[in-house]
Design an enzyme around this catalytic site. Structure first.
Site, short mmCIF file in Angstrom:
data_model
loop_
_atom_site.label_atom_id
_atom_site.label_comp_id
_atom_site.label_asym_id
_atom_site.label_seq_id
_atom_site.Cartn_x
_atom_site.Cartn_y
_atom_site.Cartn_z
N GLY B 289 3.21 -5.43 2.16
CA GLY B 289 3.53 -4.54 1.40
C GLY B 289 1.70 -4.26 0.97
O GLY B 289 0.73 -4.02 1.60
N SER B 290 1.10 -3.61 -0.33
CA SER B 290 0.65 -2.80 -0.70
C SER B 290 -0.78 -3.98 0.05
O SER B 290 -2.04 -3.19 -0.05
CB SER B 290 0.48 -2.26 -2.47
OG SER B 290 1.34 -1.32 -2.22
N THR B 291 -0.93 -4.87 -0.25
CA THR B 291 -1.81 -6.03 0.13
C THR B 291 -2.75 -5.65 1.31
O THR B 291 -3.65 -5.68 1.64
CB THR B 291 -1.82 -7.08 -0.27
OG1 THR B 291 -0.92 -7.43 0.74
CG2 THR B 291 -1.01 -7.91 -1.25
N PHE B 292 -1.76 -4.65 1.63
CA PHE B 292 -2.26 -4.73 3.47
C PHE B 292 -3.26 -3.68 3.47
O PHE B 292 -4.02 -3.11 4.28
CB PHE B 292 -1.13 -4.43 4.72
CG PHE B 292 -1.68 -4.42 5.44
CD1 PHE B 292 -1.98 -5.45 6.39
CD2 PHE B 292 -1.15 -3.10 6.32
CE1 PHE B 292 -2.03 -6.02 7.86
CE2 PHE B 292 -2.06 -3.31 7.88
CZ PHE B 292 -2.29 -4.67 8.56
N LYS B 293 -3.25 -2.60 2.40
CA LYS B 293 -4.10 -1.60 2.28
C LYS B 293 -5.86 -1.71 2.03
O LYS B 293 -6.55 -0.74 2.53
CB LYS B 293 -4.10 -0.67 0.20
CG LYS B 293 -2.71 0.25 1.22
CD LYS B 293 -2.31 0.63 -0.86
CE LYS B 293 -1.28 1.21 -0.19
NZ LYS B 293 -0.29 1.38 -2.01
#
Lengths: 363, 565
Positions: B289-293
């Site tokens: 999810g957004s942690t991958f940004k």
């Protein structure tokens, strides 16, 4: 004198000493663990047997130098007969060892009068049967006293209890009567009566009945009564062709009861294999062959019967022992002559062989 | 020939003896040649039997020497010969009552066997006195001490440490390091005879390579405990399916804590499902999810294509790519975000635009560089490599989706390590569980300037973005929230198919800790900022305090533990 000394059958003497020496080695090898467990000294049985062997060889040389004709003297025969009965009664009066009255304790040693009985029966049988021929007596004149004495002695031994020795006594008597020419109907009758008697006796006491049952079906009760038989088979069978070599036996680790006495042939099988077993069997057969030669070559009937009695005693007892260890016969506590541990047995056997050697001198 | 002797009868005697001799020879040949092997086996079998007794396994210690898994002397009950027992029924009942084995099973064993038989192996050492009492009550029953395994903290680090079965390690490090931990066995020869049975120790082959008595791990017992406590509280409070918390030191890659929920008690592994034995931090992969940004932005900055102040149009928070429309979770506060703002407000549209601007190859290069799609250097048993497809398998949606953490799966440890690389200032962080293991020479994978900028952005997530709940009093921390939708999956039991993350670094100016908190399929709340960020805050606050203590145990601690690790 010295020429006479050298004229006995050297081969017979050599076979005897060979078996004796081999027996000593096997006793050490088979009893070391037992001796350590029971007595705290692995050499205990070996050392005792060595002493007995020395005494026995002394006895052999002693009887070998006595002209065998002396044994035909009435006073000797009667003396030995009385002594034997006295000893047997003494044994019965003695406190029991392992539940049986077989032994007389004499200080550090024990005497087993049932062993000497064999020699006494041989001498008595030769004496009576020789008299029958010499004095042209009836068979009954020999059979009745022989039968009566052997029967009496047999009863004294049976109550010890020791059926095995009684069977050997019977076998010696039958062997003597056989070669003395007892008519077949008499002989057949005697063997029949003997067989019936042994059968009755075999089922008379619970422990013998049990032994017989396990003999019929050895693997039925591997834990208890069949134990000895089964362990003996395992010992012999696991020896294979050449055995596990001296000391390599695992059965003697107290699995096989009395490995150095009643089952020494099985120990030989385990440690030396088929080769060792055949060697020992061959020695006894050779002993028998030489013994029978001495019988044939004896200068008179008394000598021949004496020799026959001793040969049949040693050879038949050896075969019974061997057949018991191979479960061809039900378990009987019989030592293997010359090899098994046991002082009385050894000394008496060697003394008997001394007489045989003396007979063989007169070829 | 002597008068009176019958020669034919003499021959008959000879024949009789010969017949018996032939019988004997035949019998000997049968017994010793034909049946020799059978009897040899029988002799071997009854005289000797080999039994193996386990020697102590090496203990597993935490980094300060406290035992996580210890070897104990456990009573094992046996009998040399079940047939000689006087009261097998009573014995079976007593052993059953103590060991939990079925009494009928024990009795069946006793009835069937006549050899050395174990009645109960490795009973808990607390039962020693009772086991001894059974030996006293029942003749023929004996006791032997065997090395057993005991986990003094029961569930602590259970999923990482694993547990031991009868044949060695079953799961976790117990399994993974089994060859090194195993103490070996001592063999005894059971020598038996009609009178007595003894155990004779067989000569032991001297160990060429002596086994360690204890193995020290990088785990810090206290941090592990706090991570588990906070994780369990969070997971239980939200009735979530599972969860993971990892605390890692980015300087050397030391794993300080690896907490997994649900967990199990390795002292009684049979009482839990195998599902609860899993070390989900490495065996399971999840959408990041957004942690991958963070990875998207690392690629953007490190490739030199963007600067932190560069702007990205986010419009009204939607972006249509082919058949699909990408949405931001919350409408953007302005139409144009800087890179920092894309990160701080976790704009999916912004991240997708950046990814598309970078192109497939650049994105893929950085994803691989940061460890995605490949197992970590730990190579633990059952470790997952995650799922990252190569660009040639991508659809037109893949690049924008990957840019905000969809269309790939990674293990919680992989994600932690990517953050650790940034925290370390751009070096590859090789995870380790053995503190005495040599550290690989530093390998730079990102520019220092990239990492400085990224750390800055992570700080702003906590100060002004989605991760305010991650703040730790007195310490500047940074990180990233994540709320990953589990695409194409349905959650059960009222749960929602979301994963709530917070991955962060503390202290931001000189990182000593990278911490990940992941809660899978919570009920009710789903946002990482609301669920995982507070948990992160508690774990980090505790960990930093803990790390201010010396790493090595004091001498008095050592004495308490019973010797040097």
């Amino acid at each position: 004198m010295s020429s006479r000394y050298l004229s006995f059958d050297r081969k017979l003497f050599t076979v005897t000493l060979g078996l004796l020496a081999f027996g000593l080695v096997m006793i050490y090898s088979s009893s070391a663990v037992l001796a350590l467990t029971r007595k705290g000294d692995p050499g205990y049985f070996f050392k005792h047997q060595l002493v007995w062997a020395i005494i026995g060889v002394g006895a052999l040389f002693f009887t070998q130098r006595i002209p065998y004709t002396r044994w035909a003297q009435r006073k000797w025969v009667l003396g030995l007969m009385s002594l034997e009965v006295a000893l047997l009664l003494l044994a019965l009066a003695s406190p029991s060892i392992n539940g049986s009255h077989r032994w007389i304790k004499l200080g550090p040693m024990t005497l087993q009068p049932s062993e000497t009985a064999k020699l006494v029966v041989v001498i008595l049988g030769a004496f009576l049967l020789n008299k029958r021929v010499e004095e042209k007596r009836e068979w009954t004149k020999a059979l009745v006293p022989l039968g009566a004495y052997v029967g009496f002695v047999a009863v004294l031994i049976l109550v010890q209890p020791d059926l095995g020795t009684v069977v050997i006594l019977g076998a010696i008597m039958v062997s003597l009567l056989l070669v003395a020419g007892l008519p077949w109907k008499w002989l057949g009758g005697m063997i029949l009566i003997g067989a019936v008697a042994v059968s009755v006796l075999a089922v008379s006491s619970p422990y013998r009945r049990q032994r017989l049952m396990t003999f019929m079906n050895p693997e039925s009760d591997v834990r208890h009564e069949g134990f000895q038989a089964q362990q003996s088979l395992i010992a012999v069978g696991s020896g294979g062709l050449v055995g596990k070599w001296m000391g390599g036996s695992s059965q003697k680790l107290l699995f096989l009861p009395e490995p150095h006495t009643d089952f020494i042939y099985a120990m030989i099988g385990e440690e030396l294999g088929l080769v060792g077993n055949l060697l020992v069997l061959g020695c006894f057969l050779f002993f028998g062959y030489l013994g029978l030669k001495a019988v044939r070559g004896a200068p008179d009937l008394f000598g021949a019967l004496l020799a026959m009695g001793i040969v049949s005693w040693v050879v038949l007892q050896a075969l019974v022992h061997i057949m018991v260890t191979l479960t061809l016969l039900p378990t009987k506590g019989l030592p293997l002559p010359l090899l098994s541990y046991g002082g009385s047995n050894l000394v008496v056997t060697l003394a008997g062989i001394g007489i045989l050697l003396n007979v063989s001198e007169h070829e | 020939m002597t008068q009176g002797l019958v020669p034919s009868r003499l021959r008959l005697f000879g024949v009789f003896v010969a017949v018996l001799a032939v019988l004997v020879v035949g019998r000997l040949a049968y017994l010793q040649i034909l049946r020799g092997g059978y009897y040899a086996a029988l002799a071997q079998n009854q005289a000797q039997e080999r039994i193996d007794v386990d020697l102590p396994r090496a203990s597993l210690l935490d980094r300060r020497g406290f035992p996580l898994a210890a070897s104990t002397q456990c009573p094992s009950l046996y009998t040399f010969d079940p047939q000689k027992l006087t009261d097998p029924v009573g014995l079976a009942r007593a052993v059953a009552a103590l060991s939990g084995r079925d009494a009928d099973d024990i009795l069946r064993d006793l009835r069937a066997r006549r050899k050395f038989t174990w009645l109960a192996r490795k009973l808990p050492f607390q039962d020693y006195d009772e086991a001894k009492a059974i030996c006293g009550r029942f003749k023929g029953c004996d006791l032997m001490e065997e090395a057993g395994r005991y986990y003094p903290n029961s569930t602590l680090a259970a999923n990482l440490i694993g547990c031991v079965g009868t044949d060695g390690g079953l799961t976790g490090l117990e399994h993974h390091w089994n060859d090194n931990l195993q103490g070996g066995t001592r063999s005894y020869l059971v020598m038996r005879d009609a009178v007595a049975t003894r155990l004779i120790p067989m000569e032991m082959v001297p160990d060429v390579d002596p086994k360690p008595v204890a193995v020290r791990t990088t785990i810090d017992q206290a941090i592990q405990f706090e991570a588990e406590r906070v994780l369990n509280e969070t997971v239980a409070g939200l009735n979530a399916k599972d969860g993971v918390a990892i605390v890692l030191d980015p300087r050397k890659g030391d794993i300080l804590a690896m907490a997994v929920a649900p967990t199990f008690n390795p002292n009684e592994p049979g009482k839990s499902t195998i599902n609860s034995w899993r070390n989900r931090a490495v065996t399971d992969s999840y959408e990041p999810g957004s942690t991958f940004k963070l990875i998207t932005l690392a690629a953007a900055l490190d490739s030199g294509r963007f600067r932190p102040t560069d702007t990205i149009p986010v419009g009204n928070g939607t972006l249509t790519v082919g058949p699909k429309t990408i949405h931001d979770d919350e409408p953007p506060i302005k139409a144009i975000y800087t890179l920092e703002e894309v990160f701080a407000h976790s704009s999916n549209v912004g991240a997708a635009r950046i990814g598309m601007a970078l192109g497939e190859d650049t994105m893929y290069h950085y994803m691989r560089l940061l460890g995605f799609g490949q197992p970590t250097a730990l190579h633990l048993t059952g470790e997952s490599a995650g799922r990252l497809r190569p660009p040639k398998e991508w659809s037109m949606l893949s690049l924008p989706s990957l840019s905000f953490g969809q269309e790939l799966r990674c293990t919680p440890l992989q994600l932690t390590l990517a953050y650790a690389a940034v925290a370390s200032g751009g070096y590859r962080v090789v995870p380790r569980l053995l503190p005495d293991e040599a550290v690989a020479p530093p390998e730079r994978i990102l520019k220092a300037s990239t990492c400085e900028a990224l750390k800055d952005m992570m700080g702003r997530v906590v100060t002004e973005g989605t991760g305010k709940a991650a703040a730790v009093p007195g310490v500047v921390v940074g990180g990233k929230t994540g709320t990953a939708q589990k695409i194409g999956q349905k959650a059960e039991g009222g749960r929602r198919p979301f994963i709530a993350y917070f991955v962060g670094v503390a202290p931001l100016e000189d990182p000593r800790i990278v911490c990940l908190v992941m809660v899978d399929e919570p009920v009710g709340k789903i946002y990482g900022g609301a669920i995982s960020a507070p948990a992160f805050s508690k774990i980090v606050a505790f960990s930093l305090k803990r790390l201010s203590y010396p790493d090595r145990p004091s001498d008095s601690d050592m004495a308490l533990m019973g010797g040097p690790p």
